[in-house]
Design a protein around this motif. Structure first.
Motif, PDB file in Angstrom:
ATOM      1  N   SER A 208      -8.000  14.627  60.204  1.00  0.00           N
ATOM      2  CA  SER A 208      -7.768  14.043  58.879  1.00  0.00           C
ATOM      3  C   SER A 208      -8.003  12.328  58.996  1.00  0.00           C
ATOM      4  O   SER A 208      -7.678  11.660  58.189  1.00  0.00           O
ATOM      5  CB  SER A 208      -6.486  14.251  58.545  1.00  0.00           C
ATOM      6  N   GLY A 209      -8.117  11.949  60.228  1.00  0.00           N
ATOM      7  CA  GLY A 209      -8.174  10.645  60.606  1.00  0.00           C
ATOM      8  C   GLY A 209      -7.131   9.660  60.882  1.00  0.00           C
ATOM      9  O   GLY A 209      -7.131   8.522  60.797  1.00  0.00           O
ATOM     10  N   ASP A 210      -5.900  10.392  60.898  1.00  0.00           N
ATOM     11  CA  ASP A 210      -4.731   9.837  61.081  1.00  0.00           C
ATOM     12  C   ASP A 210      -4.351   9.447  62.655  1.00  0.00           C
ATOM     13  O   ASP A 210      -4.818  10.526  63.600  1.00  0.00           O
ATOM     14  CB  ASP A 210      -3.546  10.444  60.495  1.00  0.00           C
ATOM     15  N   ARG A 211      -3.494   8.881  63.072  1.00  0.00           N
ATOM     16  CA  ARG A 211      -2.816   8.735  64.305  1.00  0.00           C
ATOM     17  C   ARG A 211      -3.737   8.176  65.404  1.00  0.00           C
ATOM     18  O   ARG A 211      -3.132   7.539  66.296  1.00  0.00           O
ATOM     19  CB  ARG A 211      -2.334  10.161  64.853  1.00  0.00           C
ATOM     20  N   PHE A 212      -4.865   8.595  65.789  1.00  0.00           N
ATOM     21  CA  PHE A 212      -5.470   8.198  66.799  1.00  0.00           C
ATOM     22  C   PHE A 212      -6.409   6.969  66.742  1.00  0.00           C
ATOM     23  O   PHE A 212      -6.742   6.526  67.807  1.00  0.00           O
ATOM     24  CB  PHE A 212      -6.368   9.348  67.311  1.00  0.00           C
ATOM     25  N   GLY A 213      -6.412   6.291  65.609  1.00  0.00           N
ATOM     26  CA  GLY A 213      -7.389   5.227  65.521  1.00  0.00           C
ATOM     27  C   GLY A 213      -8.553   5.544  65.539  1.00  0.00           C
ATOM     28  O   GLY A 213      -9.278   6.674  65.510  1.00  0.00           O
ATOM     29  N   SER A 214      -9.459   4.533  65.965  1.00  0.00           N
ATOM     30  CA  SER A 214     -11.018   4.645  65.853  1.00  0.00           C
ATOM     31  C   SER A 214     -11.777   4.026  67.102  1.00  0.00           C
ATOM     32  O   SER A 214     -11.354   3.035  67.594  1.00  0.00           O
ATOM     33  CB  SER A 214     -11.698   4.342  64.613  1.00  0.00           C
ATOM     34  N   VAL A 215     -12.801   4.340  67.647  1.00  0.00           N
ATOM     35  CA  VAL A 215     -13.490   3.698  68.914  1.00  0.00           C
ATOM     36  C   VAL A 215     -14.977   2.911  67.956  1.00  0.00           C
ATOM     37  O   VAL A 215     -15.524   3.353  67.258  1.00  0.00           O
ATOM     38  CB  VAL A 215     -14.212   4.683  69.748  1.00  0.00           C
ATOM     39  N   GLU A 216     -14.651   1.606  68.302  1.00  0.00           N
ATOM     40  CA  GLU A 216     -15.882   0.782  67.885  1.00  0.00           C
ATOM     41  C   GLU A 216     -16.904   0.618  68.722  1.00  0.00           C
ATOM     42  O   GLU A 216     -16.464   0.390  70.070  1.00  0.00           O
ATOM     43  CB  GLU A 216     -15.318  -0.738  67.615  1.00  0.00           C
ATOM     44  N   GLY A 217     -18.192   0.707  68.236  1.00  0.00           N
ATOM     45  CA  GLY A 217     -19.010   0.300  69.059  1.00  0.00           C
ATOM     46  C   GLY A 217     -19.911   1.713  69.664  1.00  0.00           C
ATOM     47  O   GLY A 217     -21.049   1.722  70.319  1.00  0.00           O
ATOM     48  N   TYR A 218     -19.381   3.011  69.438  1.00  0.00           N
ATOM     49  CA  TYR A 218     -20.082   3.975  69.734  1.00  0.00           C
ATOM     50  C   TYR A 218     -21.171   4.539  68.661  1.00  0.00           C
ATOM     51  O   TYR A 218     -20.708   4.454  67.514  1.00  0.00           O
ATOM     52  CB  TYR A 218     -19.055   5.175  69.943  1.00  0.00           C
TER      53      TYR A 218
END
Length: 323
Positions: free
Chosen positions: A291-301
């Motif tokens: 769902s896109g919650d909790r883990f954040g996101s990785v920038e630059g991949y």
């Protein structure tokens, strides 16, 4: 590194299934596992196994290479999540670019430790760099104890200096060995070290008697307390020893990874990249990732995150080592 197996299974040989080898050393054999993709790099997995889930808090061990990235494609693991564990990245050769949702952009290089703490949840990517021709190393996971499973995300880097020994040398990246202590913080007592043994050398190390230990052979014809270990095998020594004796019977140097810690007294549920304590906890983590919650996101991949595999149709059961 992402675990592609929903149900980890491994053979064990030690003088018969589940029977200790001479001198009480249990020999764990690896199995080949693809990291995914049409040109997947393959790794050799020695933990977890049916006969042994953990060595101390060490719960996962992948050993890979020497891998020619020109033919294999190298490592390209898209953003993926973790809970309840620490990842320990250690290279013998090559270079890996690390990005995570803590905002860390770092490189894994030979002889340098990168330790990432997932706690309640983190995601990261791992890609071998264009300068890498041969990729060779280990990826290890550490289970967090129950009281620290929801700790904050963290990242630590450490480059241990080599310590000369009679017949070899050691780099201690976690814990204490041969008079050297790593400053890296862990949540349970741990030992992690790379050992080199000269040809025909025998080395006896003082170790903590309340620790169990694992010796993963990268190269060499090695004896652990008299029990033969082939490259890619992992020798397990139960608590009670005050020394470990390692012999390299080959005409070339041997290289080993030594792991240790007191027996982990908790049951764990390990599925995909998650370590929890119940089926329900794993389901919640999977749903949060999708769902896109909790883990954040990785920038630059450059690419999409890894989707979570389907859960098994039966509830996941907690596992622990045999008593």
């Amino acid at each position: 590194m992402s675990n592609t197996e929903a149900v980890p299974v491994t053979p064990v040989h030690s003088g018969g299934a589940g029977v200790p080898a001479p001198a009480g050393i249990e020999v764990l054999t690896p199995r080949d596992v693809p990291l995914g993709g049409p040109r997947a790099m393959r790794v050799r997995r020695t933990l977890p196994q049916r006969s042994r889930t953990l060595i101390g808090a060490w719960c996962f061990a992948d050993h890979y290479g020497p891998d020619d990235v020109a033919s294999s494609g190298g490592m390209d693991v898209a953003p993926h999540p973790h809970i309840g564990l620490q990842t320990v990245s250690w290279l013998f050769s090559g270079e890996i670019e690390h990005r995570d949702s803590l905002g860390i952009h770092a490189y894994v290089r030979p002889g340098e430790l990168n330790l990432m703490t997932s706690g309640h949840g983190i995601c990261h990517s791992e890609v071998s760099t264009p300068a890498t021709t041969i990729l060779h190393g280990v990826q290890l996971w550490v289970a967090l104890p129950g009281e620290h499973r929801d700790t904050a995300r963290d990242f630590q880097h450490y480059a241990p200096a080599p310590v000369p020994l009679d017949g070899g040398e050691v780099r201690v990246f976690l814990g204490t060995l041969a008079g050297d202590t790593s400053p890296v913080r862990t949540f349970t007592p741990l030992l992690g070290a790379e050992l080199h043994l000269a040809p025909d050398a025998t080395l006896t190390l003082d170790v903590a008697s309340d620790f169990e230990h694992g010796v993963l052979v990268d190269a060499g014809d090695v004896l652990l307390d008299g029990t033969a270990l082939k490259p890619a095998e992992l020798g397990y020594a139960a608590p009670g020893r005050t020394t470990l004796t390692l012999t390299n019977r080959a005409a070339d140097p041997a290289r080993l990874i030594l792991l240790g810690g007191p027996p982990f007294g908790e049951e764990i549920v390990m599925w995909w990249n998650f370590i929890g304590r119940s089926h329900e906890e794993v389901v919640q983590a999977r749903d949060a990732w999708m769902s896109g919650d909790r883990f954040g996101s990785v920038e630059g991949y450059d690419g999409d995150p890894l989707p979570a595999p389907k859960l098994p149709t039966v509830p996941l059961k907690p596992r622990r080592n045999p008593r």
